[in-house]
Design an enzyme around this catalytic site. Sequence first.
Site, short mmCIF file in Angstrom:
data_model
loop_
_atom_site.label_atom_id
_atom_site.label_comp_id
_atom_site.label_asym_id
_atom_site.label_seq_id
_atom_site.Cartn_x
_atom_site.Cartn_y
_atom_site.Cartn_z
N GLY A 125 0.83 -1.20 0.00
CA GLY A 125 0.00 0.00 0.00
C GLY A 125 0.87 1.24 0.00
O GLY A 125 2.01 1.23 -0.48
N GLY A 175 2.86 2.45 5.30
CA GLY A 175 3.99 1.56 5.57
C GLY A 175 4.87 2.09 6.68
O GLY A 175 5.36 1.31 7.52
N GLU A 224 5.74 -3.49 0.74
CA GLU A 224 5.87 -2.97 -0.63
C GLU A 224 4.99 -1.74 -0.70
O GLU A 224 3.77 -1.82 -0.66
CB GLU A 224 5.45 -3.98 -1.69
CG GLU A 224 5.73 -3.42 -3.09
CD GLU A 224 5.07 -4.17 -4.21
OE1 GLU A 224 4.17 -3.58 -4.86
OE2 GLU A 224 5.42 -5.34 -4.43
N CYS A 256 1.23 -0.03 -8.54
CA CYS A 256 2.48 0.32 -7.84
C CYS A 256 3.63 0.49 -8.82
O CYS A 256 4.50 1.34 -8.63
CB CYS A 256 2.82 -0.76 -6.82
SG CYS A 256 1.59 -0.98 -5.53
#
Length: 478
Positions: A222, A227, A244, A278
């Site tokens: 996300g 994170g 990630e 991403c």
Amino acid sequence: MRDIERVLTAEWTAAQTEEWITKTDPADGSPVGRIPVTPPAGVIEAVRAAHDAAPGWARTSPSARAAAVQDAARAIEEHIEDLAWLTTREMGRPVAEAQAGVAAGVATLRQYAELGPLHRGHSLAGDWEATDLMAYEPRGVAGVITPWNDPVAVSCGLIGAALVTGNAVVYKPSERTPGTGWLLGRLIGELLPPGVFATLCGGPAVGALLTEQPLDVIAHVGSTATGRRIALAAAVTGAAVLLENGGKDPLIVDADVDPGWAAEQAATGAFANAGQLCTAVERIYVHERIAGDFLDALTKQAEQIRVGPGWDPDSQLGPLVDRQLRDLVHAQVREAVAAGAQPRCGGELPDGPGAFYPPTVLAGCTEQMAVLREETFGPVAPVVAVGSFEEALRQADFGDYGLAATVLTGSVAHAQQAWRELAVGTVKINDVFGGAPGGAAQPRRASGAGFGYGPELLDEFTTVKVVHLAPAPHSHRA
């Protein structure tokens, strides 16, 4: 309004809660349904139950764990149309792409079901009389927090790897795709022993409370901001962390490539899933020798993309997930244009309902613009003309992120130089979304830490114990 639980199953029973997530279709604002938010007591109980169930699941044979994951893959495959339809209605992805995402999740579950029983430790060269080995063990309870932009494929990878290695899983899907996450969790959870798998529904408060619990490992895909908050929480609890997070992936276009082909690659990378990936192409550095032809071709590509609701089979680009994200994307575009960027196409908010944003090509961008520094997560292709390949490498390596990069070049020397020098987890040469299965990259900088894919993901969900087993000396007998 038709409740999401009626879409999922007639047997689903609404939880006792005072709070609900209400979802609307980002294409037209029509109601999709609602789903109950897991109350704090439910979060705590799910983690407690997972700790109770984890020892028994760890003692279950690897082949039996793998069989359960294979069963989950079959169940998801049987519901591929339901999961894809929910994904499309909740976040706007064209339904054919959503189906491909669910199919990728099924394949990933099967991959880890096959790899799990093969995961092995090492024997060590010790004394003749002793046995020395490195044995892997499950970490215990895994918190898995997943995104909305590819909700099934990403979730299946983390969940599959965690389960086959013997961990109990507490799964928290994104609040932007709650129905998709709930159905996925239900299909998996009903095939496992009680407590081994639980699904939590809710927004940031539910996720934050989960990360404060006594978890053994937290896996998150996300945003970088989330994170970082997870990493801080884990520093207190001692959980291992697998992240990630965001990216600002560059595309380098060398002087010796065909500009039309390069534009096709750039359009695929920048506009797939409306840029909500991403590893989307978020900035482009093209050699000035072909920059004009490249921009003309890219603009033509963007103008030909059919924009429409994800549930319309003719749509090639659906809406953004919601208007909140659209506002953020448009703010970056407006700021860039005010600072001197030239919009070749797009860049204007469309009339009508929904969260649509047109494919946008910006020329004349500079490093000072947010559209080149900050994650955009929308269908925007900012282009910079550079005088040399070395200058492209320098600018591509600029910034806080280090997820992936793509290089289009006919020069083997330039390809070699690029993958050696770019500080990212993945470098793709001449294929913007290419790659063999099993690749396990480690993101750099603000983009995360740890292996997110491939056989190495099994290592992230296990811990290694060194064992030295020596014989006792012979006892003396009178």
